[in-house]
Design an enzyme around this catalytic site. Structure first.
Site, PDB file in Angstrom:
ATOM      1  N   TYR A  60       8.921  -7.959  -2.541  1.00 36.13           N
ATOM      2  CA  TYR A  60       8.070  -7.158  -3.328  1.00 36.13           C
ATOM      3  C   TYR A  60       8.032  -5.842  -2.548  1.00 36.13           C
ATOM      4  O   TYR A  60       8.038  -5.779  -1.578  1.00 36.13           O
ATOM      5  CB  TYR A  60       6.657  -7.904  -3.487  1.00 36.13           C
ATOM      6  CG  TYR A  60       5.650  -6.688  -4.422  1.00 36.13           C
ATOM      7  CD1 TYR A  60       5.271  -7.021  -5.468  1.00 36.13           C
ATOM      8  CD2 TYR A  60       5.032  -5.648  -3.486  1.00 36.13           C
ATOM      9  CE1 TYR A  60       4.468  -6.130  -6.257  1.00 36.13           C
ATOM     10  CE2 TYR A  60       4.103  -4.904  -4.251  1.00 36.13           C
ATOM     11  CZ  TYR A  60       3.862  -5.326  -5.547  1.00 36.13           C
ATOM     12  OH  TYR A  60       2.942  -4.307  -6.242  1.00 36.13           O
ATOM     13  N   GLU A  89       6.644  -0.468  -9.864  1.00 35.38           N
ATOM     14  CA  GLU A  89       6.497  -1.953  -9.079  1.00 35.38           C
ATOM     15  C   GLU A  89       7.653  -2.761  -9.208  1.00 35.38           C
ATOM     16  O   GLU A  89       7.991  -2.959 -10.501  1.00 35.38           O
ATOM     17  CB  GLU A  89       5.283  -2.556  -9.548  1.00 35.38           C
ATOM     18  CG  GLU A  89       5.084  -3.878  -8.994  1.00 35.38           C
ATOM     19  CD  GLU A  89       3.732  -4.628  -9.509  1.00 35.38           C
ATOM     20  OE1 GLU A  89       2.827  -5.095  -8.728  1.00 35.38           O
ATOM     21  OE2 GLU A  89       3.694  -4.855 -10.619  1.00 35.38           O
TER      22      GLU A  89
END
Length: 432
Positions: free
Chosen positions: A153, A241
């Site tokens: 991530y 993101e």
């Protein structure tokens, strides 16, 4: 505990804003709080990334079954993924009214892509995030399917606590980052970025190392991180993101999926991006409200809420519910209000046949209560308001506002506080 109506309103807000996962809990300094009213389809976000040198899957966009077939042939990929392009999540488990199950399909045969696209394009796809009847699919994305050997991530976002951008990463990707932050906080890495110097080489390399990239992949990941920061700056993002930010068995670092939030205040210099805004899936009332810088969310009740600020709107919905009523909506005026906006707000509210009463709840900090009062009296006269109107005003210029309402000669019911306003609004419906 929040009432069901408040929960409904909250869910609607989150859906409208398309907000990504938040990092809270044991990392309170990382706050993702921007409002996102700009909605981009997946293929549009991927193109923005590709245009800035970020590695994404090769893909084409098609608006017909024949175009999808030709795109699949041009890809010359070992495996192809076909994705319906709608804004709602849960596409993979969705159902089309054509009978096809799933808005995401994998195949190795280009001919299958064409057949699947025939059952997607022009049909409604219903998912857990769409209305019951679903949303019509107008385009599909035909992309190269890549195997992922490891998922991480990575995000860049504006952080108020740091007065600038920060990088946030975790070697555990492909899952809800909130869950990782709660269960394994030691696997969340945060690095502040100097807005004047940008991401330094050693910062990018350290983040790549923290994410678990090794050997040549570490430098490759660091290069992608720097390109993502360049994208973040160039498009005036408040957040980029990437989840998953992964590696393939062939040794390639790829941004497989991304969510991008934009700074609404930068629209004047990001006209091309904001022109891509897809409003087709919004409710017509939401689009009409947006023309006047109003934020509108429809609910199922019969008492219209006319408020300034999302927090106050949630509280107003709650207190109406607690007093036995049901909010029909809430409409957020925001800050710099003008009389014309107040008029348009009333026009929107009275156009809803469900509305049997209107509750105005304004706290005048930035907002001038006298402007609100003038707008209310004008709207009442010109629209010939037929439903009961309860008004609670507090704050800047409130005494002048009360004088305007009192001397208007209009059947406006004043309230001394929010509790009083809610009770009067509910009573006005019950007494009809």
């Amino acid at each position: 505990m929040a009432s069901p109506l408040t929960a409904q309103a909250g869910a609607a807000l989150r859906g409208l804003a398309r907000r990504p996962a938040l990092l809270r809990g044991r990392f309170p300094a990382v706050q993702l709080t921007p409002k996102r009213w700009l909605n981009l389809q997946e293929y549009q976000s991927k193109k923005l990334m590709a245009d800035h040198g970020v590695t994404v899957q090769r893909f084409f966009v098609a608006d017909s079954a024949n175009d999808a077939l030709e795109a699949a042939k041009r890809l010359k990929a070992t495996e192809i993924v076909l994705k319906a392009q709608i804004l709602a999540g849960g596409r993979g488990k969705g159902v089309f009214n054509s009978g096809l199950k799933g808005g995401v399909h994998l195949t190795k045969d280009p001919k299958v892509v064409g057949k699947l696209a025939e059952q997607m394009i022009g049909y409604n796809l219903a998912t857990k995030q769409t209305p019951k009847d679903g949303v019509k699919v107008k385009k599909v994305m035909v992309a190269e399917a890549l195997n992922i050997s490891r998922e991480t991530y990575f995000a860049i976002l504006m952080d108020r606590a740091c007065n600038g951008p920060v990088m946030v990463g975790s070697p555990q990707g492909g899952v809800d980052i909130e869950e990782v932050a709660a269960s394994s906080p030691e696997l969340i890495f945060k690095e502040e970025i100097d807005i004047f110097e940008g991401v330094k080489d050693n910062q990018a390399l350290q983040m790549a190392k923290n994410l678990g990239f090794k050997g040549p992949l570490q430098q490759q990941a660091a290069d992608q991180i720097k390109k993502l920061y360049n994208l973040f700056l160039k498009i005036d993002a408040t957040q980029v993101e990437v989840n998953p930010f992964g590696e393939t068995p062939e040794g390639q670092v790829v941004c497989f999926d991304a969510k991008i939030n934009f700074d609404d205040n930068a629209e004047f210099r990001q006209k091309e991006i904001f022109a891509m805004d897809d409003k087709s899936e919004n409710e017509p009332m939401e689009n009409e409200a947006a023309k006047y810088d109003l934020k509108y969310i429809g609910l199922d009740g019969n008492i219209a809420c006319f408020v300034n600020g999302a927090g106050l709107a949630m509280a107003t919905c709650d207190i109406i519910s607690l007093n036995g009523g049901k909010p029909a909506n809430f409409l957020d005026l925001g800050g710099g209000v003008k009389e014309a906006q107040v008029y348009q707000a009333f026009k929107l509210l009275t156009a809803d046949p469900k509305v049997e009463a209107i509750l105005v709840n304004i706290f005048g900090g930035i907002v001038n209560c006298a402007i609100i009062a003038n707008g209310i009296t004008k709207a009442c006269r010109e629209l010939e308001l037929k439903v009961p109107l309860v008004v609670r005003l507090e704050g800047t210029n409130v005494h002048e506002a009360q004088r305007i309402l009192n001397e208007s000669g209009l059947p406006i019911t004043s309230a001394r506080d929010l509790e009083d306003a809610a009770k009067k609004a509910v009573a006005s419906v019950e007494n009809k």
